[in-house]
Design a protein around this motif. Structure first.
Motif, short mmCIF file in Angstrom:
data_model
loop_
_atom_site.label_atom_id
_atom_site.label_comp_id
_atom_site.label_asym_id
_atom_site.label_seq_id
_atom_site.Cartn_x
_atom_site.Cartn_y
_atom_site.Cartn_z
N PRO A 11 0.82 -1.21 0.00
CA PRO A 11 0.00 0.00 0.00
C PRO A 11 0.86 1.26 0.00
CG PRO A 11 0.06 -0.95 2.20
CD PRO A 11 0.72 -1.93 1.27
N GLU A 12 0.42 2.28 -0.73
CA GLU A 12 1.13 3.54 -0.78
C GLU A 12 0.49 4.52 0.18
OE1 GLU A 12 1.14 4.94 -4.74
OE2 GLU A 12 2.18 3.18 -5.57
N ARG A 13 1.31 5.42 0.69
CA ARG A 13 0.78 6.41 1.61
C ARG A 13 -0.15 7.35 0.85
NH1 ARG A 13 2.31 8.03 6.52
NH2 ARG A 13 1.80 10.14 7.21
N PRO A 14 -1.36 7.59 1.37
CA PRO A 14 -2.32 8.45 0.66
C PRO A 14 -1.74 9.83 0.38
CG PRO A 14 -3.39 7.31 2.46
CD PRO A 14 -1.92 7.07 2.62
N ASN A 15 -2.01 10.32 -0.82
CA ASN A 15 -1.57 11.65 -1.19
C ASN A 15 -2.42 12.68 -0.47
OD1 ASN A 15 -2.01 14.14 -3.09
ND2 ASN A 15 -0.03 13.27 -3.67
N ALA A 16 -1.80 13.64 0.19
CA ALA A 16 -2.53 14.63 0.99
C ALA A 16 -3.51 15.43 0.14
CB ALA A 16 -1.54 15.57 1.68
N THR A 17 -3.11 15.74 -1.09
CA THR A 17 -3.98 16.51 -1.98
C THR A 17 -5.23 15.71 -2.34
OG1 THR A 17 -2.06 17.65 -2.94
CG2 THR A 17 -4.12 17.69 -4.21
N THR A 18 -5.04 14.40 -2.56
CA THR A 18 -6.16 13.52 -2.90
C THR A 18 -7.12 13.42 -1.72
OG1 THR A 18 -4.82 12.21 -4.43
CG2 THR A 18 -6.82 11.18 -3.56
N VAL A 19 -6.59 13.23 -0.54
CA VAL A 19 -7.42 13.12 0.66
C VAL A 19 -8.21 14.41 0.87
CG1 VAL A 19 -7.42 12.86 3.16
CG2 VAL A 19 -5.89 11.46 1.77
N ALA A 20 -7.55 15.55 0.67
CA ALA A 20 -8.21 16.83 0.85
C ALA A 20 -9.34 17.03 -0.16
CB ALA A 20 -7.19 17.97 0.71
N ALA A 21 -9.14 16.57 -1.40
CA ALA A 21 -10.16 16.70 -2.44
C ALA A 21 -11.39 15.86 -2.10
CB ALA A 21 -9.59 16.28 -3.79
N VAL A 22 -11.15 14.65 -1.61
CA VAL A 22 -12.25 13.77 -1.23
C VAL A 22 -13.00 14.35 -0.03
CG1 VAL A 22 -12.86 11.49 -0.34
CG2 VAL A 22 -11.15 11.70 -2.15
N GLN A 23 -12.26 14.84 0.96
CA GLN A 23 -12.88 15.42 2.15
C GLN A 23 -13.73 16.63 1.78
OE1 GLN A 23 -12.65 14.14 5.49
NE2 GLN A 23 -14.43 15.52 5.53
N LYS A 24 -13.27 17.40 0.81
CA LYS A 24 -14.01 18.59 0.38
C LYS A 24 -15.36 18.19 -0.22
CE LYS A 24 -13.11 23.00 -1.91
NZ LYS A 24 -12.14 23.76 -2.75
N ALA A 25 -15.35 17.10 -1.01
CA ALA A 25 -16.60 16.61 -1.60
C ALA A 25 -17.54 16.08 -0.52
CB ALA A 25 -16.29 15.51 -2.62
N VAL A 26 -16.97 15.41 0.47
CA VAL A 26 -17.77 14.87 1.58
C VAL A 26 -18.43 16.02 2.35
CG1 VAL A 26 -17.65 13.69 3.80
CG2 VAL A 26 -16.43 12.75 1.84
N ASP A 27 -17.66 17.05 2.64
CA ASP A 27 -18.19 18.19 3.38
C ASP A 27 -19.27 18.91 2.58
OD1 ASP A 27 -16.41 17.62 5.39
OD2 ASP A 27 -14.93 19.11 4.76
N LYS A 28 -19.08 18.99 1.29
CA LYS A 28 -20.06 19.66 0.42
C LYS A 28 -21.38 18.87 0.44
CE LYS A 28 -20.94 22.93 -2.64
NZ LYS A 28 -20.13 23.05 -3.88
N GLY A 29 -21.27 17.56 0.39
CA GLY A 29 -22.47 16.72 0.41
C GLY A 29 -23.22 16.81 1.73
N ALA A 30 -22.47 16.94 2.82
CA ALA A 30 -23.11 17.02 4.14
C ALA A 30 -23.89 18.30 4.33
CB ALA A 30 -22.04 16.89 5.23
N GLY A 31 -23.57 19.33 3.53
CA GLY A 31 -24.24 20.60 3.70
C GLY A 31 -25.46 20.78 2.81
N LEU A 32 -25.82 19.76 2.04
CA LEU A 32 -26.97 19.88 1.14
C LEU A 32 -28.28 19.87 1.91
CD1 LEU A 32 -25.89 17.45 -1.73
CD2 LEU A 32 -25.68 19.94 -1.66
N ASN A 33 -29.26 20.61 1.41
CA ASN A 33 -30.58 20.62 2.02
C ASN A 33 -31.52 19.63 1.35
OD1 ASN A 33 -32.74 21.78 3.77
ND2 ASN A 33 -33.59 22.37 1.78
N SER A 34 -31.36 19.44 0.04
CA SER A 34 -32.22 18.50 -0.67
C SER A 34 -31.44 17.80 -1.77
CB SER A 34 -33.44 19.22 -1.26
OG SER A 34 -33.03 20.16 -2.23
#
Length: 290
Positions: free
Chosen positions: A42-65
């Motif tokens: 296994p390779e160590r996760p790329n910080a930029t990749t993790v940040a991009a995924v987290q950003k999408a997760v946070d965006k989804g959590a803020g949706l109203n509908s």
């Protein structure tokens, strides 16, 4: 059908309908497939990749509908497919599912309108509801017992599973892909469910609480290792999510496609003439029994 018979039958009907209509109730649509292939170092996760995924997760959590389509395999339930729309403010939900090849088969529907839940089971419901196709009960109705869990179902984020992906030890960027005409970036990773369970106590944030609920749901399914694929489009919006795993009762593999983000959701209650009111039936039964 007498009031007494109705009082005894209605909860059983609710249970049967929930089994089918909320097949994706483990986080509003849980699933997976075969055990993930983790061959190679296994390779160590790329910080930029993790940040991009987290950003999408946070965006989804803020949706109203949101609206979404779901299709795949669920252990013990067979093949499922359906469509759902939900809104948090005002709270409303409309879920229509079809199941085949499992314990419960047929079409099932759930509607959340104001403080009431309507469960529809087609001919199966009509057979035990005096020819009516819908059963109504209040979310706060204590007589409904665990069926009040529909409130949690309606409030759940169907992409909550994606919150686990940033925690993967091998999350990576797969590449650029077009999904339903939308240009997306595909991310993937394998999550050790047991390891996440150990880490959960170390953090106390809304995101950590969200992950905790999802982890518990996977543990109930007997999932130890989960493979997640996430397709993120413009504006960090999640366009598609796929979950695969080996559960206690067999393989899980479900894909969810999201659309109509933050658009108004209007849900109409079924006709009163085609609906049995559980609360009303229980009151009448209690009156009859003194």
């Amino acid at each position: 059908m007498t009031h007494r018979a109705r009082a005894r039958t209605s909860p059983r009907v609710v249970g049967a309908l929930l089994t089918g209509a909320v097949l994706c109730g483990t986080a509003a649509c849980t699933a997976g497939g075969s055990s993930a292939d983790r061959s190679g170092a296994p390779e160590r996760p790329n910080a930029t990749t993790v940040a991009a995924v987290q950003k999408a997760v946070d965006k989804g959590a803020g949706l109203n509908s949101l609206s979404y389509r779901v299709a795949g395999q669920v252990p013990g339930q067979g093949t499922v497919e359906g469509k759902a729309s939900f809104s948090l403010r005002p709270r409303a939900a409309d879920m229509r599912m079809t199941a085949s090849g499992g314990v419960k088969e047929g079409e099932f529907s759930v509607r959340l309108v104001g403080g009431a839940v309507y469960l529809g089971g087609g001919g199966q419901a009509a057979a035990v509801l005096d020819g009516k196709h819908w059963l109504k009960f209040a979310l706060k109705d204590k007589e409904a017992g665990d069926f009040g869990g529909m409130q949690r179902q309606a409030d759940q984020d169907p992409a909550a599973q994606a919150s686990l992906l940033p925690q993967s030890d091998d999350v990576k960027k797969v590449g650029e892909e077009t999904v339903d005409g939308v240009r997306t970036t595909h991310y993937a990773g394998v999550v050790d469910v047991a390891e996440l369970q150990k880490k959960r106590a170390a953090k106390s944030s809304p995101d950590a609480e969200r992950r905790t609920k999802v982890v518990e749901q996977y543990q109930q399914l007997g999932v130890s290792e989960l493979r997640l694929d996430l397709w993120v489009g413009p504006g960090d919006r999640t366009v598609k999510l796929r979950e695969r795993a080996r559960a206690a009762q067999g393989p899980l593999d479900v894909t969810i496609r999201f659309f109509d983000v933050n658009k108004p959701v209007t849900v109409q209650a079924p006709p009163a003439s085609d609906t049995m009111d559980l609360e009303k039936q229980l009151r009448e039964a209690q009156k009859e029994l003194g």
